[in-house]
Design a protein around this motif. Structure first.
Motif, PDB file in Angstrom:
ATOM      1  N   VAL A 189       5.794 -15.879  -6.645  1.00 33.24           N
ATOM      2  CA  VAL A 189       4.804 -16.397  -6.088  1.00 33.24           C
ATOM      3  C   VAL A 189       4.866 -17.975  -5.674  1.00 33.24           C
ATOM      4  O   VAL A 189       4.771 -18.079  -4.405  1.00 33.24           O
ATOM      5  CB  VAL A 189       3.284 -16.428  -6.825  1.00 33.24           C
ATOM      6  CG1 VAL A 189       2.230 -17.125  -6.200  1.00 33.24           C
ATOM      7  CG2 VAL A 189       3.202 -14.983  -7.138  1.00 33.24           C
ATOM      8  N   LYS A 190       5.503 -18.776  -6.326  1.00 33.63           N
ATOM      9  CA  LYS A 190       5.708 -20.247  -6.195  1.00 33.63           C
ATOM     10  C   LYS A 190       6.803 -20.353  -5.044  1.00 33.63           C
ATOM     11  O   LYS A 190       6.607 -21.012  -4.004  1.00 33.63           O
ATOM     12  CB  LYS A 190       6.300 -20.851  -7.216  1.00 33.63           C
ATOM     13  CG  LYS A 190       5.188 -20.980  -8.533  1.00 33.63           C
ATOM     14  CD  LYS A 190       6.115 -21.660  -9.585  1.00 33.63           C
ATOM     15  CE  LYS A 190       4.895 -21.818 -10.914  1.00 33.63           C
ATOM     16  NZ  LYS A 190       5.690 -22.536 -11.930  1.00 33.63           N
ATOM     17  N   ALA A 191       7.709 -19.563  -4.844  1.00 33.09           N
ATOM     18  CA  ALA A 191       8.748 -19.486  -3.932  1.00 33.09           C
ATOM     19  C   ALA A 191       8.281 -19.374  -2.468  1.00 33.09           C
ATOM     20  O   ALA A 191       8.348 -19.756  -1.378  1.00 33.09           O
ATOM     21  CB  ALA A 191      10.127 -18.719  -4.067  1.00 33.09           C
TER      22      ALA A 191
ATOM     23  N   MET B 151       5.061 -19.335  -1.689  1.00 28.40           N
ATOM     24  CA  MET B 151       4.190 -20.113  -1.175  1.00 28.40           C
ATOM     25  C   MET B 151       4.571 -21.433  -0.519  1.00 28.40           C
ATOM     26  O   MET B 151       4.427 -21.962   0.355  1.00 28.40           O
ATOM     27  CB  MET B 151       3.141 -20.661  -2.368  1.00 28.40           C
ATOM     28  CG  MET B 151       2.256 -19.582  -2.672  1.00 28.40           C
ATOM     29  SD  MET B 151       1.203 -19.943  -4.022  1.00 28.40           S
ATOM     30  CE  MET B 151      -0.002 -21.345  -3.378  1.00 28.40           C
ATOM     31  N   PHE B 152       5.519 -21.826  -1.086  1.00 27.68           N
ATOM     32  CA  PHE B 152       6.617 -22.872  -0.860  1.00 27.68           C
ATOM     33  C   PHE B 152       7.265 -22.738   0.712  1.00 27.68           C
ATOM     34  O   PHE B 152       7.133 -23.483   1.638  1.00 27.68           O
ATOM     35  CB  PHE B 152       7.611 -23.141  -1.770  1.00 27.68           C
ATOM     36  CG  PHE B 152       8.189 -24.772  -1.435  1.00 27.68           C
ATOM     37  CD1 PHE B 152       7.824 -25.760  -2.146  1.00 27.68           C
ATOM     38  CD2 PHE B 152       9.302 -24.917  -0.359  1.00 27.68           C
ATOM     39  CE1 PHE B 152       8.486 -27.115  -1.859  1.00 27.68           C
ATOM     40  CE2 PHE B 152       9.755 -26.312  -0.216  1.00 27.68           C
ATOM     41  CZ  PHE B 152       9.196 -27.308  -0.803  1.00 27.68           C
ATOM     42  N   LEU B 153       7.741 -21.216   0.959  1.00 25.69           N
ATOM     43  CA  LEU B 153       8.372 -20.944   2.119  1.00 25.69           C
ATOM     44  C   LEU B 153       7.311 -20.924   3.021  1.00 25.69           C
ATOM     45  O   LEU B 153       7.486 -21.210   4.421  1.00 25.69           O
ATOM     46  CB  LEU B 153       8.987 -19.557   1.828  1.00 25.69           C
ATOM     47  CG  LEU B 153      10.301 -19.510   1.131  1.00 25.69           C
ATOM     48  CD1 LEU B 153      10.738 -18.157   0.841  1.00 25.69           C
ATOM     49  CD2 LEU B 153      11.432 -20.167   1.866  1.00 25.69           C
ATOM     50  N   ASP B 154       6.290 -20.713   3.019  1.00 23.27           N
ATOM     51  CA  ASP B 154       4.921 -20.488   3.892  1.00 23.27           C
ATOM     52  C   ASP B 154       4.702 -21.939   4.305  1.00 23.27           C
ATOM     53  O   ASP B 154       4.049 -22.209   5.517  1.00 23.27           O
ATOM     54  CB  ASP B 154       3.713 -19.934   3.304  1.00 23.27           C
ATOM     55  CG  ASP B 154       4.062 -18.417   3.164  1.00 23.27           C
ATOM     56  OD1 ASP B 154       5.046 -18.010   3.982  1.00 23.27           O
ATOM     57  OD2 ASP B 154       3.386 -17.642   2.571  1.00 23.27           O
ATOM     58  N   GLU B 155       4.713 -23.060   3.402  1.00 24.02           N
ATOM     59  CA  GLU B 155       4.549 -24.394   3.715  1.00 24.02           C
ATOM     60  C   GLU B 155       5.517 -25.229   3.848  1.00 24.02           C
ATOM     61  O   GLU B 155       5.371 -26.536   4.055  1.00 24.02           O
ATOM     62  CB  GLU B 155       3.571 -25.031   2.522  1.00 24.02           C
ATOM     63  CG  GLU B 155       2.379 -23.928   2.206  1.00 24.02           C
ATOM     64  CD  GLU B 155       1.657 -24.289   0.949  1.00 24.02           C
ATOM     65  OE1 GLU B 155       2.044 -25.192   0.240  1.00 24.02           O
ATOM     66  OE2 GLU B 155       0.621 -23.913   0.532  1.00 24.02           O
ATOM     67  N   VAL B 156       6.805 -24.815   3.972  1.00 27.40           N
ATOM     68  CA  VAL B 156       7.816 -25.612   4.049  1.00 27.40           C
ATOM     69  C   VAL B 156       8.120 -26.742   5.108  1.00 27.40           C
ATOM     70  O   VAL B 156       8.535 -27.868   4.687  1.00 27.40           O
ATOM     71  CB  VAL B 156       9.122 -24.868   3.854  1.00 27.40           C
ATOM     72  CG1 VAL B 156       9.338 -24.195   5.321  1.00 27.40           C
ATOM     73  CG2 VAL B 156      10.575 -25.692   3.398  1.00 27.40           C
ATOM     74  N   MET B 157       7.417 -26.635   6.221  1.00 30.53           N
ATOM     75  CA  MET B 157       7.530 -27.385   7.265  1.00 30.53           C
ATOM     76  C   MET B 157       6.744 -28.562   7.093  1.00 30.53           C
ATOM     77  O   MET B 157       7.080 -29.379   7.787  1.00 30.53           O
ATOM     78  CB  MET B 157       7.296 -26.628   8.740  1.00 30.53           C
ATOM     79  CG  MET B 157       8.082 -25.438   8.897  1.00 30.53           C
ATOM     80  SD  MET B 157       9.814 -25.731   8.992  1.00 30.53           S
ATOM     81  CE  MET B 157       9.891 -26.907  10.395  1.00 30.53           C
TER      82      MET B 157
ATOM     83  N   SER C 275      14.255 -12.561  -8.343  1.00 27.67           N
ATOM     84  CA  SER C 275      12.893 -12.943  -8.055  1.00 27.67           C
ATOM     85  C   SER C 275      12.246 -12.955  -6.648  1.00 27.67           C
ATOM     86  O   SER C 275      11.300 -12.624  -6.349  1.00 27.67           O
ATOM     87  CB  SER C 275      12.429 -14.439  -8.718  1.00 27.67           C
ATOM     88  OG  SER C 275      12.846 -14.407  -9.949  1.00 27.67           O
ATOM     89  N   LEU C 276      13.307 -12.846  -5.855  1.00 28.14           N
ATOM     90  CA  LEU C 276      13.232 -12.725  -4.383  1.00 28.14           C
ATOM     91  C   LEU C 276      14.107 -11.725  -3.876  1.00 28.14           C
ATOM     92  O   LEU C 276      15.268 -11.630  -4.495  1.00 28.14           O
ATOM     93  CB  LEU C 276      13.322 -14.143  -3.731  1.00 28.14           C
ATOM     94  CG  LEU C 276      12.410 -15.256  -4.008  1.00 28.14           C
ATOM     95  CD1 LEU C 276      12.952 -16.478  -3.160  1.00 28.14           C
ATOM     96  CD2 LEU C 276      10.959 -14.898  -3.774  1.00 28.14           C
ATOM     97  N   ASN C 277      13.728 -10.544  -2.998  1.00 29.04           N
ATOM     98  CA  ASN C 277      14.181  -9.602  -2.645  1.00 29.04           C
ATOM     99  C   ASN C 277      15.028  -9.769  -1.517  1.00 29.04           C
ATOM    100  O   ASN C 277      15.163 -10.994  -0.756  1.00 29.04           O
ATOM    101  CB  ASN C 277      13.682  -8.361  -2.573  1.00 29.04           C
ATOM    102  CG  ASN C 277      12.717  -8.642  -1.544  1.00 29.04           C
ATOM    103  OD1 ASN C 277      12.571  -9.125  -0.296  1.00 29.04           O
ATOM    104  ND2 ASN C 277      11.443  -7.880  -1.706  1.00 29.04           N
ATOM    105  N   GLU C 278      15.906  -8.920  -0.955  1.00 32.06           N
ATOM    106  CA  GLU C 278      16.999  -8.952   0.220  1.00 32.06           C
ATOM    107  C   GLU C 278      15.952  -9.353   1.494  1.00 32.06           C
ATOM    108  O   GLU C 278      16.467 -10.073   2.222  1.00 32.06           O
ATOM    109  CB  GLU C 278      17.577  -7.779   0.317  1.00 32.06           C
ATOM    110  CG  GLU C 278      18.517  -7.514   1.621  1.00 32.06           C
ATOM    111  CD  GLU C 278      19.401  -6.457   1.521  1.00 32.06           C
ATOM    112  OE1 GLU C 278      20.184  -6.395   2.573  1.00 32.06           O
ATOM    113  OE2 GLU C 278      19.500  -5.797   0.798  1.00 32.06           O
TER     114      GLU C 278
END
Length: 206
Positions: free
Chosen positions: A90-92, A94-100, A122-125
């Motif tokens: 979830v943390k990753a 959320m960060f990816l969605d807000e990274v810019m 924790s993150l998939n392909e």
């Protein structure tokens, strides 16, 4: 029906009693009920790997979220503090969605943490290829592809965070599909070798 399937409609929505929303009822109440129904569906689905059980920390929240009275349904923002949602995935995401919009230093720390997150599964392909990889390619274009940018220490450190992650994704997810490897990785190799920085070149797998 198309907007919200019947199984996810709150009682007042199912019966068309929209007048209750005009009686000081919080505007989130209908969505709150629908979200509770969705969470239950996800966790009780036969393929969810949860033995059909909703996590204990969520059970009380779901009861409140599905209260027959719209006024008694809780706001949704505090739900994010539930331990069930406090995990690397979830943390990753959320960060990816807000990274810019994140500061560069936070972005670098995040990139440095991703190899371990990927190694632990924790993150998939799909996330690696369709969310992380485009971010890395864009980052390299802005830093490694710009000689003047590489003179700035923060851009150099961002590039050094990107390169190992880029090739980890390439080896783990793209190597088995030559077309994907050639499309995403091959064009970046000359760019990286053109960077006049020993650290960056040293990070490139031989």
């Amino acid at each position: 029906g198309v907007v919200c399937p019947a199984d996810y409609r709150s009682p007042e929505r199912a019966s068309g009693r929209y007048d209750v929303l005009q009686q000081s009822t919080p505007v989130h109440s209908i969505d709150c009920f629908s979200l509770a129904a969705l969470i239950e569906y996800v966790y009780t689905h036969p393929n969810a790997g949860t033995n059909g059980q909703v996590p204990a920390p969520l059970k009380k929240a779901l009861v409140r979220m599905k209260n027959d009275s719209p006024k008694l349904r809780p706001r949704l923002a505090p739900l994010l503090k539930c331990p069930v949602f406090d995990n690397p995935y979830v943390k990753a995401e959320m960060f990816l969605d807000e990274v810019m919009s994140k500061p560069v230093e936070e972005k670098i720390m995040f990139l440095q943490s991703l190899p371990d997150v990927l190694n632990r599964g924790s993150l998939n392909e799909n996330v690696a290829i369709h969310k992380i990889l485009p971010l890395l390619v864009m980052g390299l274009g802005a830093t490694a592809g710009n000689e003047s940018a590489m003179t700035q220490d923060v851009n150099r450190r961002e590039t050094l965070a990107i390169v190992p992650l880029l090739f980890q994704i390439a080896e783990s997810y793209l190597a088995k599909t030559p077309e994907l490897f050639q499309r995403h990785i091959t064009p970046l190799v000359p760019l990286l070798f053109a960077v006049n920085d020993r650290g960056v070149r040293g990070a490139i797998p031989q």
